[in-house]
Design an enzyme around this catalytic site. Structure first.
Site, mmCIF file in Angstrom:
data_model
loop_
_atom_site.group_PDB
_atom_site.id
_atom_site.type_symbol
_atom_site.label_atom_id
_atom_site.label_comp_id
_atom_site.label_asym_id
_atom_site.label_seq_id
_atom_site.Cartn_x
_atom_site.Cartn_y
_atom_site.Cartn_z
ATOM 1 N N GLY A 168 0.782 -1.241 0.000
ATOM 2 C CA GLY A 168 0.000 0.000 0.000
ATOM 3 C C GLY A 168 0.807 1.281 0.000
ATOM 4 O O GLY A 168 0.351 2.302 -0.511
ATOM 5 N N ASP A 220 0.507 3.291 4.225
ATOM 6 C CA ASP A 220 -0.522 4.050 3.510
ATOM 7 C C ASP A 220 -1.569 4.638 4.458
ATOM 8 O O ASP A 220 -1.899 5.806 4.384
ATOM 9 C CB ASP A 220 -1.184 3.175 2.433
ATOM 10 C CG ASP A 220 -1.658 1.812 2.948
ATOM 11 O OD1 ASP A 220 -1.530 1.527 4.163
ATOM 12 O OD2 ASP A 220 -2.156 1.012 2.139
ATOM 13 N N ASP A 267 -5.629 2.624 10.263
ATOM 14 C CA ASP A 267 -7.067 2.363 10.410
ATOM 15 C C ASP A 267 -7.298 1.926 11.855
ATOM 16 O O ASP A 267 -7.439 2.763 12.743
ATOM 17 C CB ASP A 267 -7.470 1.310 9.382
ATOM 18 C CG ASP A 267 -8.941 0.947 9.428
ATOM 19 O OD1 ASP A 267 -9.737 1.767 9.903
ATOM 20 O OD2 ASP A 267 -9.310 -0.166 8.995
ATOM 21 N N LYS A 290 -7.743 7.174 9.634
ATOM 22 C CA LYS A 290 -9.212 7.191 9.696
ATOM 23 C C LYS A 290 -9.687 7.580 11.081
ATOM 24 O O LYS A 290 -9.182 7.071 12.074
ATOM 25 C CB LYS A 290 -9.758 5.808 9.371
ATOM 26 C CG LYS A 290 -10.086 5.606 7.926
ATOM 27 C CD LYS A 290 -10.855 4.315 7.751
ATOM 28 C CE LYS A 290 -10.329 3.586 6.550
ATOM 29 N NZ LYS A 290 -10.912 2.247 6.428
ATOM 30 N N PHE A 330 -14.251 3.179 3.087
ATOM 31 C CA PHE A 330 -13.190 2.401 2.446
ATOM 32 C C PHE A 330 -12.607 3.181 1.276
ATOM 33 O O PHE A 330 -13.297 3.504 0.316
ATOM 34 C CB PHE A 330 -13.708 1.034 1.994
ATOM 35 C CG PHE A 330 -12.580 0.094 1.683
ATOM 36 C CD1 PHE A 330 -11.896 -0.545 2.701
ATOM 37 C CD2 PHE A 330 -12.172 -0.111 0.370
ATOM 38 C CE1 PHE A 330 -10.811 -1.383 2.421
ATOM 39 C CE2 PHE A 330 -11.105 -0.956 0.083
ATOM 40 C CZ PHE A 330 -10.428 -1.580 1.116
ATOM 41 N N ASP A 389 -5.651 -0.473 -2.406
ATOM 42 C CA ASP A 389 -6.389 -1.321 -3.340
ATOM 43 C C ASP A 389 -7.745 -1.743 -2.804
ATOM 44 O O ASP A 389 -8.031 -1.647 -1.610
ATOM 45 C CB ASP A 389 -5.582 -2.591 -3.627
ATOM 46 C CG ASP A 389 -5.627 -3.571 -2.450
ATOM 47 O OD1 ASP A 389 -5.308 -3.149 -1.316
ATOM 48 O OD2 ASP A 389 -6.014 -4.735 -2.658
ATOM 49 N N ARG A 406 -4.828 0.576 -7.286
ATOM 50 C CA ARG A 406 -3.622 1.160 -6.669
ATOM 51 C C ARG A 406 -3.040 2.275 -7.522
ATOM 52 O O ARG A 406 -2.355 3.162 -7.015
ATOM 53 C CB ARG A 406 -2.538 0.083 -6.494
ATOM 54 C CG ARG A 406 -2.878 -0.997 -5.493
ATOM 55 C CD ARG A 406 -1.627 -1.806 -5.169
ATOM 56 N NE ARG A 406 -1.921 -3.091 -4.542
ATOM 57 C CZ ARG A 406 -2.162 -3.272 -3.253
ATOM 58 N NH1 ARG A 406 -2.173 -2.247 -2.434
ATOM 59 N NH2 ARG A 406 -2.414 -4.476 -2.768
HETATM 60 P P1 5GP Z 1 -4.802 -1.221 10.402
HETATM 61 O O1 5GP Z 1 -3.890 -2.332 10.783
HETATM 62 O O2 5GP Z 1 -4.353 0.147 10.851
HETATM 63 O O3 5GP Z 1 -6.234 -1.497 10.759
HETATM 64 O O4 5GP Z 1 -4.874 -1.194 8.847
HETATM 65 C C1 5GP Z 1 -3.787 -0.931 8.121
HETATM 66 C C2 5GP Z 1 -3.832 -1.629 6.788
HETATM 67 O O5 5GP Z 1 -5.150 -2.028 6.394
HETATM 68 C C3 5GP Z 1 -3.392 -0.621 5.772
HETATM 69 O O6 5GP Z 1 -1.994 -0.699 5.595
HETATM 70 C C4 5GP Z 1 -4.146 -1.012 4.556
HETATM 71 O O7 5GP Z 1 -3.413 -1.989 3.863
HETATM 72 C C5 5GP Z 1 -5.427 -1.648 5.070
HETATM 73 N N1 5GP Z 1 -6.554 -0.677 5.080
HETATM 74 C C6 5GP Z 1 -7.156 -0.118 6.158
HETATM 75 N N2 5GP Z 1 -8.145 0.721 5.789
HETATM 76 C C7 5GP Z 1 -8.172 0.687 4.435
HETATM 77 C C8 5GP Z 1 -8.989 1.356 3.440
HETATM 78 O O8 5GP Z 1 -9.887 2.162 3.701
HETATM 79 N N3 5GP Z 1 -8.714 1.052 2.147
HETATM 80 C C9 5GP Z 1 -7.735 0.177 1.777
HETATM 81 N N4 5GP Z 1 -7.567 -0.024 0.488
HETATM 82 N N5 5GP Z 1 -6.954 -0.461 2.687
HETATM 83 C C10 5GP Z 1 -7.169 -0.209 3.990
HETATM 84 MG MG MG Z 2 -1.166 -2.138 4.337
#
Ligand code: 5GP
Ligand code: MG
Length: 178
Positions: free
Chosen positions: A38, A94, A97, A125, A146, A153, A159
């Site tokens: 990402g 990237d 979340d 987010k 999302f 992606d 991407r």
């Molecule tokens: P976390 O571990 O912080 O929940 O999520 C991080 C990873 O989840 C990011 O590096 C990404 O790959 C994926 N991710 C989280 N939210 C989104 C989103 O809204 N869109 C996309 N495409 N990937 C996300």
């Molecule tokens: Mg990721």
């Protein structure tokens, strides 16, 4: 899909991010570690805006196996090719979340003995964080939804979009609640 952050906004936000990073490290050499896949596009743009002696390296993390729902988090440090012992490391992802990816990655890299580890993300987010950490550098805070594009992606597509867009509910096919 709806454009959330257009190309010009991305350019400005990333230039400011680069400036904050440069100010933090001043003239110290920096090792930037991108979280694949990402962060690919952000990484390419960001490193060219940071005028510091720099190494670039990669790790891999996957959580979104299919669609928008997180699967089990898989971290792979095999791509890391340099010795980060004693180095100032900036981990670049990237999006922040739930925060679980960086929360798990930071201690794993810390075991390799860097002098410091900080984290930078393009997007954070709102209202989703599940961990006791926040990224050190954030380019944009965005509402929950999302997003795709600029490296992010959906089912391995989008991407290459030069902007960040939010997918609308009818575009998230076959998922519960969509
Ligand atoms: P976390 O571990 O912080 O929940 O999520 C991080 C990873 O989840 C990011 O590096 C990404 O790959 C994926 N991710 C989280 N939210 C989104 C989103 O809204 N869109 C996309 N495409 N990937 C996300
Ligand atoms: Mg990721």
């Amino acid at each position: 899909m709806k454009v959330l952050i257009n190309e010009e906004q991305l350019r400005q936000g990333i230039a400011q991010l680069a400036e904050r990073i440069r100010t933090q490290y001043r003239d110290r050499p920096l090792t930037i570690v991108g979280v694949m896949i990402g962060s690919l596009v952000l990484l390419a743009d960001l490193i060219r805006l940071i005028d510091l002696p720099m190494r670039v390296d990669l790790v891999q993390a996957r959580s979104y196996r299919e669609g928008t729902r997180p699967g089990p988090l898989v971290i792979n440090l095999d791509l890391l090719s340099s010795d980060i012992r004693g180095r100032d490391v900036l981990l670049v992802d990237d999006i922040f979340d739930t925060g679980n990816t960086l929360w798990e990655l930071v201690p794993q890299l810390d075991e390799l003995g860097p002098a410091s580890i900080r984290t930078a993300v393009l997007l954070r987010k709102e209202g989703r964080c599940e961990v006791r950490m926040q990224p050190d550098f954030v380019a944009f805070d965005i509402p929950d939804g999302f997003v795709v594009g600029y490296g992010l992606d959906y089912g391995d597509l989008y991407r290459n979009l030069p902007y960040v867009a939010v997918l609308e509910p009818h575009e998230l096919s076959g998922e519960p609640g969509s």
